[in-house]
Design an enzyme around this catalytic site. Structure first.
Site, PDB file in Angstrom:
ATOM      1  N   LYS A  19       0.841  -1.208   0.000  1.00  0.00           N
ATOM      2  CA  LYS A  19       0.000   0.000   0.000  1.00  0.00           C
ATOM      3  C   LYS A  19       0.876   1.259   0.000  1.00  0.00           C
ATOM      4  O   LYS A  19       0.605   2.229  -0.705  1.00  0.00           O
ATOM      5  CB  LYS A  19      -0.922  -0.008   1.234  1.00  0.00           C
ATOM      6  CG  LYS A  19      -2.016  -1.055   1.122  1.00  0.00           C
ATOM      7  CD  LYS A  19      -2.714  -1.358   2.435  1.00  0.00           C
ATOM      8  CE  LYS A  19      -3.690  -2.525   2.235  1.00  0.00           C
ATOM      9  NZ  LYS A  19      -4.283  -3.032   3.466  1.00  0.00           N
ATOM     10  N   GLN A  48      -4.870  -1.411   9.625  1.00  0.00           N
ATOM     11  CA  GLN A  48      -4.669  -2.755   9.095  1.00  0.00           C
ATOM     12  C   GLN A  48      -5.179  -3.799  10.091  1.00  0.00           C
ATOM     13  O   GLN A  48      -4.817  -3.793  11.265  1.00  0.00           O
ATOM     14  CB  GLN A  48      -3.166  -2.977   8.816  1.00  0.00           C
ATOM     15  CG  GLN A  48      -2.827  -4.292   8.158  1.00  0.00           C
ATOM     16  CD  GLN A  48      -3.370  -4.428   6.737  1.00  0.00           C
ATOM     17  OE1 GLN A  48      -3.336  -3.479   5.942  1.00  0.00           O
ATOM     18  NE2 GLN A  48      -3.906  -5.598   6.420  1.00  0.00           N
ATOM     19  N   ASP A  98     -11.307   2.034   3.476  1.00  0.00           N
ATOM     20  CA  ASP A  98     -11.388   0.567   3.475  1.00  0.00           C
ATOM     21  C   ASP A  98     -12.837   0.104   3.290  1.00  0.00           C
ATOM     22  O   ASP A  98     -13.087  -1.048   2.956  1.00  0.00           O
ATOM     23  CB  ASP A  98     -10.868   0.037   4.833  1.00  0.00           C
ATOM     24  CG  ASP A  98      -9.747  -0.971   4.670  1.00  0.00           C
ATOM     25  OD1 ASP A  98      -9.491  -1.388   3.524  1.00  0.00           O
ATOM     26  OD2 ASP A  98      -9.133  -1.335   5.688  1.00  0.00           O
TER      27      ASP A  98
END
Ligand code: NAD
Length: 295
Positions: free
Chosen positions: A55, A99, A122
């Site tokens: 990422k 995460q 997300d």
């Protein structure tokens, strides 16, 4: 008769998604806005570290203001909440991603819900999930969004097709099912979702025109579970021991590629399939958030 399946190439599709973003990023830059993405990684889970590196790399390539905040595994829930709140308040940050999975002493859901929905790139916040289910515009969770991009790129029709999804997680199975039943392009499918409590799952998988495997079980979809000519999307990314490799492991999907590919009409490889799309869609959601910030 074995088919010669189309290999659905995530590298090509993700590249096309990134190229599509360049013009939009330039427009933002001309208005003094640089898309800002911050990823928070708590602890040292090796798979998470590798996802976060990817990422970081990809957002840097597109010229984002990107930052990874790496926190010790002993970070408290309160400390993490404070970090998220600081980022919620920072106007130069358009996307916040924590995460997952988080260490056991931290409540994943509480953290997800602490992210400002306007920065939920997300797509895991209940606000984003609710909008997705209602068919409203919002942040679509990145892996299902990436699968739709693959279908779009390769012109795989979903209307009237029977899609069977294996796995009911909040990040893949559930949003995927909800996207595919929407009354719109890349929707209009008939969806069956199977999971660990489904007796004789293969009765269902064998009927799939499009089979989406997201169970996290290495190579468990075998040729006898797949209809001749099906489109097979393998979401699984599983590390299995491989003494012959330098790293000591290799990545395999949920689909036994060798036996299933000859029976399918199109199939995603692992690696090189859906995994690359997830990061591309994260970048896309961040650009969308930056655009929203000046609307
Ligand atoms: P998860 O563990 O949260 O959910 C797995 C789901 O599969 C559960 O709902 C469970 O009921 C179901 N399941 C498990 N074993 C099963 C079985 N034997 N038969 C039927 N159903 C079964 O996993 P997840 O986060 O959805 O991830 C699934 C896989 O996809 C993992 O390998 C993960 O690494 C991978 N993944 C890949 C990407 C990507 O970018 N390609 C993104 C997210 C997850």
């Amino acid at each position: 008769m074995p088919n010669n399946p189309i290999i659905l190439n995530g590298k090509l599709v993700s590249q096309s998604v990134r190229e599509g973003l360049i013009e939009r990023i330039n427009v933002l830059k001309s208005k003094g806005i640089i898309p800002g993405l911050t990823v928070i990684l708590v602890g040292e889970d090796p798979a998470s570290q590798s996802y976060v590196r990817s990422k970081e790399r990809q957002s840097a390539i597109l010229g984002f203001k990107s930052e990874v905040i790496r926190l010790d595994a002993s970070t408290t829930q309160q400390e993490l909440l404070k970090k998220v709140e600081d980022l919620n308040q920072d106007d130069s940050i358009h996307g916040i991603l924590v995460q997952l999975p988080l260490p056991k002493h931290i409540d994943d859901q509480l953290i997800i819900e602490s992210i400002n929905p306007a920065k939920d790139v997300d797509g895991f916040h209940p606000m984003s999930v609710g909008r997705l289910v209602l068919g409203l515009d919002g942040f679509v969770s990145c892996t299902p969004a990436g699968i739709l991009e693959i279908m779009k790129y390769y012109q795989i029709p979903t209307e009237g097709k029977h899609v069977v999804i294996v796995g009911r997680s909040n990040i893949v199975g559930k949003p995927m099912a909800n996207l595919l039943i929407q009354k719109r392009e890349l929707g209009n499918a008939t969806v069956t979702l199977v999971h660990t409590r489904t007796p004789d799952m293969s009765i269902h998988t064998k009927q799939a025109d499009i089979l989406i495997a997201a169970a996290g079980v290495p190579e468990f979809i075998t040729a006898d579970m797949v209809k001749e000519g099906a489109v097979v999307i393998d979401v699984g990314i599983n590390r299995v021991d491989d003494p012959s490799s330098e790293k000591g492991y290799k990545l395999v999907g949920d689909v036994d590629f060798e036996s299933v590919a000859p029976k399918s009409s199109a199939i995603t490889p692992v690696p090189g399939g859906v995994g690359l799309m997830t990061v591309a869609m994260l970048l896309s959601n961040t650009v969308k958030s930056a655009e929203n910030s000046i609307k």
